[in-house]
Design an enzyme around this catalytic site. Structure first.
Site, PDB file in Angstrom:
ATOM      1  N   ASP A 477       0.823  -1.205   0.000  1.00  0.00           N
ATOM      2  CA  ASP A 477       0.000   0.000   0.000  1.00  0.00           C
ATOM      3  C   ASP A 477       0.866   1.266   0.000  1.00  0.00           C
ATOM      4  O   ASP A 477       2.069   1.211   0.306  1.00  0.00           O
ATOM      5  CB  ASP A 477      -0.897  -0.026   1.250  1.00  0.00           C
ATOM      6  CG  ASP A 477      -2.226   0.666   1.033  1.00  0.00           C
ATOM      7  OD1 ASP A 477      -2.330   1.488   0.107  1.00  0.00           O
ATOM      8  OD2 ASP A 477      -3.159   0.394   1.809  1.00  0.00           O
ATOM      9  N   ASP A 547     -10.763   1.832  -3.180  1.00  0.00           N
ATOM     10  CA  ASP A 547     -11.285   1.482  -1.856  1.00  0.00           C
ATOM     11  C   ASP A 547     -12.810   1.421  -1.873  1.00  0.00           C
ATOM     12  O   ASP A 547     -13.423   1.092  -0.858  1.00  0.00           O
ATOM     13  CB  ASP A 547     -10.832   2.510  -0.806  1.00  0.00           C
ATOM     14  CG  ASP A 547      -9.465   2.150  -0.223  1.00  0.00           C
ATOM     15  OD1 ASP A 547      -8.927   1.088  -0.588  1.00  0.00           O
ATOM     16  OD2 ASP A 547      -8.941   2.940   0.591  1.00  0.00           O
TER      17      ASP A 547
HETATM   18  C1  GLA Z   1      -5.742   1.943   2.382  1.00  0.00           C
HETATM   19  C2  GLA Z   1      -6.103   0.789   1.483  1.00  0.00           C
HETATM   20  C3  GLA Z   1      -7.157  -0.056   2.135  1.00  0.00           C
HETATM   21  C4  GLA Z   1      -6.648  -0.568   3.456  1.00  0.00           C
HETATM   22  C5  GLA Z   1      -6.181   0.592   4.321  1.00  0.00           C
HETATM   23  C6  GLA Z   1      -5.472   0.100   5.550  1.00  0.00           C
HETATM   24  O1  GLA Z   1      -6.797   2.824   2.532  1.00  0.00           O
HETATM   25  O2  GLA Z   1      -6.522   1.258   0.232  1.00  0.00           O
HETATM   26  O3  GLA Z   1      -7.531  -1.130   1.301  1.00  0.00           O
HETATM   27  O4  GLA Z   1      -5.599  -1.463   3.235  1.00  0.00           O
HETATM   28  O5  GLA Z   1      -5.305   1.455   3.633  1.00  0.00           O
HETATM   29  O6  GLA Z   1      -5.030   1.134   6.351  1.00  0.00           O
END
Ligand code: GLA
Length: 782
Positions: A477, A547
């Site tokens: 990420d 997301d």
């Molecule tokens: C980001 C990612 C999510 C999740 C969060 C965790 O927002 O896109 O899918 O993994 O971080 O903190």
């Protein structure tokens, strides 16, 4: 095929030609990019001129016809009369900025060499041919290599450029794009993809008859604001007709794609690293590589352009063990638990996942340091949170493996929280400007990947995390955008190198780790799609697209990605409802239908889910496994978009297809729906059928009383009990027809519910309703 003679250059792919020539004055005139033409006709392709227009700058007195402002060019700098977007800008030691690149020589060879500093496309000697054109700057003696890579089979030609300081003085590049080309007309349509968190890849059209359009990012990443993929087309191009050009950049940092119309109605496309807050100092004999830009042309509309790009990305961008391997169906803990989990709660979720056929369990954020919220802990990858995971990472992995599941982990290596052990030890590793306030984002700072020590540290610490026995998958990420660009590692005069040096540091990190852990499936992510680009895809075969897991939002998001990226690159999860990002409630089957047109996963608490939903998930997974290869690696067709959205994926051998139809909103008393498929073998015979599903009686509300022998109070106890035992039969679709019929005449589907009656000849199709259909090739004699 490349045909070059030192004057004319013809680059042919299966269906396209790209041509340019060396002009008398030494610059390269772009001649043509479009459907195949004859390489003998070069003479006819130049614009004929006797005198330059008034109030223009002549290149020199020996050429009264020649103003660079009105010639189609392959490259251009500033200072010689071309006032349009330049490809290169530099400040020389004497302070001058005028550059004049003149043709010197060329070389061609089969295959393609790797870049020294960054990833690029790749292919065998049969797949790709290279043309390098050497240009020398008449003013200062700098060298510019323009490279062209011809991928004949997928109708892609990519370009990159290298600036070599062959002078005896140092030079400061202030702009170094990868490509430039000019069309001979204006009024073209630019289609670009913009957005923000949870709303990526919104398609937007701009018709440009004058001035300039810029598709760029300045977030430090390729960004969800403006994805690096864009198209330039005829204004009347459709999915299946008209000229469409697709462009992309194999780069994960700030990009800059400019389209500019000149006073003489020529349209210039210039593409590369964003020159804003960019400069690069080159000492004598040092060189700068610009990333590779990708171009494709389709004379048959957006569909073919997308198919070209998909093939190119699948074959010549993604690589490694997972390139063509079917991707596992995963469950991710994020929306199921967020930071609130323990080893035992996760194992419970994994057990439920295993029961329904899920193959990979992913523990998302929250497993390290004091990471109980998003305020602390980033950087502490070597400190497993033992309160949550008493048996440590290894113990956790073993427990998951023992259930018969693969184990996966979330990491965000490029970031650091001020509240972390790592920051206490190395505050100088964070990107911020000493003594000045730093703008914040998700309570975290970016590690300075310009500093090789930081990259080395991350290689070490990630290598030890990735060596966890039983680990098969990593979600990588990256959750904040750049602000206050500054590296404490670099001297003042190199601070404008930070954004690009960061990307190069990232590429070294990714290259080392992916070479060291070739078996690991790594999925990219940046708050969803904030770094969805071809640079990342050179290392990871798939990226978390957004997301946002809402099925209706995903129609647009995935539709957007589908223009430039194959479905094997974007992942999609079925989650619970009301959806966590939109609070919208959509049917479970619709969430599955949309998610299975990306790489399917689940992200919900199966232990809390209704038993009928769990049963649906089990059936979905069984079905998906049967069609997984086609769904992940087949040819993707956008059939319809709007209130009704239709997609279809056809296996490469055309033996089967999966087709989805989803309705955003019910249209009362609506017309019959016809699905016109695409890509099937016209001469073959197929069996087209739907899934036989049953629907919850409660979906019909108190209409139940029109058939019930006794009165039933809506949502009352009796209604609930009856709904448990009585299901409404779904409609049947089952026909046999030729590929030609299915492609051209289509299938007239069963009537959908219009308020006048319901039985198994009617499609229950409320708001957000969806269906999946399957088309299988059958023996012609059947
Ligand atoms: C980001 C990612 C999510 C999740 C969060 C965790 O927002 O896109 O899918 O993994 O971080 O903190």
């Amino acid at each position: 095929m490349i045909k070059a003679d030192g004057k004319y250059f013809f680059l042919n792919t299966k269906n396209t030609t790209y041509a340019f020539k060396v002009m008398e004055t030494g610059q390269l005139e772009h001649l043509y990019y479009g459907s195949l033409i004859d390489a003998e006709d070069g003479e006819n392709l130049s614009e004929k001129r006797a005198f330059a227009p008034g109030n223009t700058v002549l290149y020199d007195n020996a050429h009264p016809e020649m103003t660079l402002e009105d010639v189609r060019l392959e490259t251009s700098a500033v200072g010689k009369g071309d006032f349009r977007e330049p490809m290169i800008e530099a400040i020389c030691t004497d302070g001058s900025t005028s550059l004049d690149f003149i043709y010197d020589s060329y070389e061609t060879f089969s295959g393609k060499k790797e870049f020294n500093t960054m990833p690029g496309s790749y292919g065998s000697k049969r797949d790709v041919e290279t043309l390098n054109v050497k240009m020398v700057d008449a003013n200062n003696g700098f060298t510019l290599i323009l490279s062209y890579y011809v991928y004949a089979d997928c109708d892609v030609i990519s370009r990159s450029a290298k600036f070599i300081n062959t002078s005896s003085e140092k030079v400061k590049l202030t702009r170094m794009l990868s490509m430039l080309m000019d069309f001979d007309h204006a009024g073209m349509k630019i289609t670009s993809f913009h957005g923000k968190w949870t709303s990526e890849m919104n398609k937007s059209d701009t018709i440009l008859s004058a001035g300039k359009f810029v598709n760029s990012s300045f977030t430090g990443t390729s960004s969800n604001r403006s994805n690096p993929f864009f198209m330039v087309s005829d204004t009347d191009a459709t999915e299946i007709s008209g000229s469409v050009y697709g462009y992309n950049l194999i780069y994960s940092g700030n990009h800059y794609g400019a389209v500019e119309v000149s006073p003489w109605e020529k349209t210039r496309v210039a593409y590369g690293i964003n020159p804003r807050n960019f400069s690069w100092i080159l000492e004598p004999s040092e060189e700068f590589e610009a990333p590779e830009a990708v171009m494709t042309y389709s004379a048959a509309g957006y569909r073919q352009m997308s198919l070209n790009m998909h093939e190119f990305v699948r074959e010549h961008i993604t690589r490694g063990n997972w390139k063509k391997k079917e991707r596992p169906i995963l469950i991710n803990s994020w929306e199921a638990a967020y930071f609130d989990f323990t080893e035992s709660s996760l194992v419970k979720l994994a057990k439920a996942a295993k029961k329904v056929g899920i193959e990979l369990f992913v523990m998302d954020d929250g497993w390290f340091g004091e990471r109980n919220d998003d305020k602390r802990g980033l950087g502490d990858w070597d400190i497993v949170n033992k309160k949550k995971l008493p048996s440590g990472l290894e113990g956790m992995a073993k427990k998951i493996n023992d259930l018969g599941l693969m184990f996966g982990l979330w990491v965000e290596p490029e970031m650091i929280n001020v509240d972390s052990e790592l920051y206490k030890k190395h505050p100088e590793w964070a990107i911020d400007i000493p003594g000045k306030n730093h703008a914040e984002g998700r309570n975290q700072r970016i590690l300075d990947l310009c500093n090789p020590e930081v990259v080395d540290y991350l290689i070490d610490v990630m290598s030890s995390v990735f060596s966890t026995p039983g680990l098969s998958y990593v979600k990588w990420d990256m959750n904040r955008n750049f602000s206050d660009y500054y590296s404490k590692y670099l001297p003042a005069e190199k601070q404008q190198e930070v954004s690009h040096r960061y990307v190069l540091g990232l590429y070294r990190l990714l290259k080392t780790l992916t070479e060291r852990f070739p078996e690991l499936l790594i999925e990219g992510c940046a708050s969803g799609g904030n770094r969805f680009d071809l640079g990342v895809l050179c290392y990871y075969p798939q990226i978390w697209a957004s997301d946002n897991t809402d099925a209706v939002s995903r129609l647009d998001i995935q539709n957007g990605y589908s223009y430039g990226y194959p479905q094997s690159t974007y992942t999609a999860h079925v989650s619970s409802c009301p959806n966590h990002q939109t609070l919208r409630i959509t049917p479970m089957e619709s969430r599955f239908a949309v998610a299975s047109f990306g790489v399917l996963g689940y992200e919900l608490n199966l232990n809390d889910a209704k038993s009928e939903d769990v049963a649906s998930v089990e059936a979905q997974i069984e079905l998906y496994k049967q069609y997984r290869k086609t769904l992940q690696f087949g040819d993707f067709y956008r059939l319809k978009s709007g209130i009704i959205c239709e997609w279809s994926i056809v296996s490469r051998d055309k033996s089967q297809a999966v087709t989805m139809v989803m309705q955003r909103e019910v249209q009362p008393n609506n017309p019959y729906l016809r699905i016109e498929q695409a890509g099937l073998d016209e001469n073959a015979k197929y069996h087209f059928y739907g899934r036989k599903l049953e629907y919850n009686l409660k979906g019909f509300g108190d209409l139940v009383n029109t058939v019930a022998p006794i009165h039933i109070k809506q949502d009352g106890i009796l209604h609930n009990v009856v709904a448990k035992f009585v299901k409404m039969p779904g409609e049947t679709e089952d026909i046999k027809a030729s590929g030609a019929t299915l492609n051209n005449a289509g299938v007239k589907l069963a009537q959908s519910f219009i308020g006048t009656g319901y039985d198994d000849r009617v499609r229950y199709f409320p708001d957000f309703g969806a269906r999946l259909y399957f088309t299988e090739k059958i023996d012609i004699t059947e």
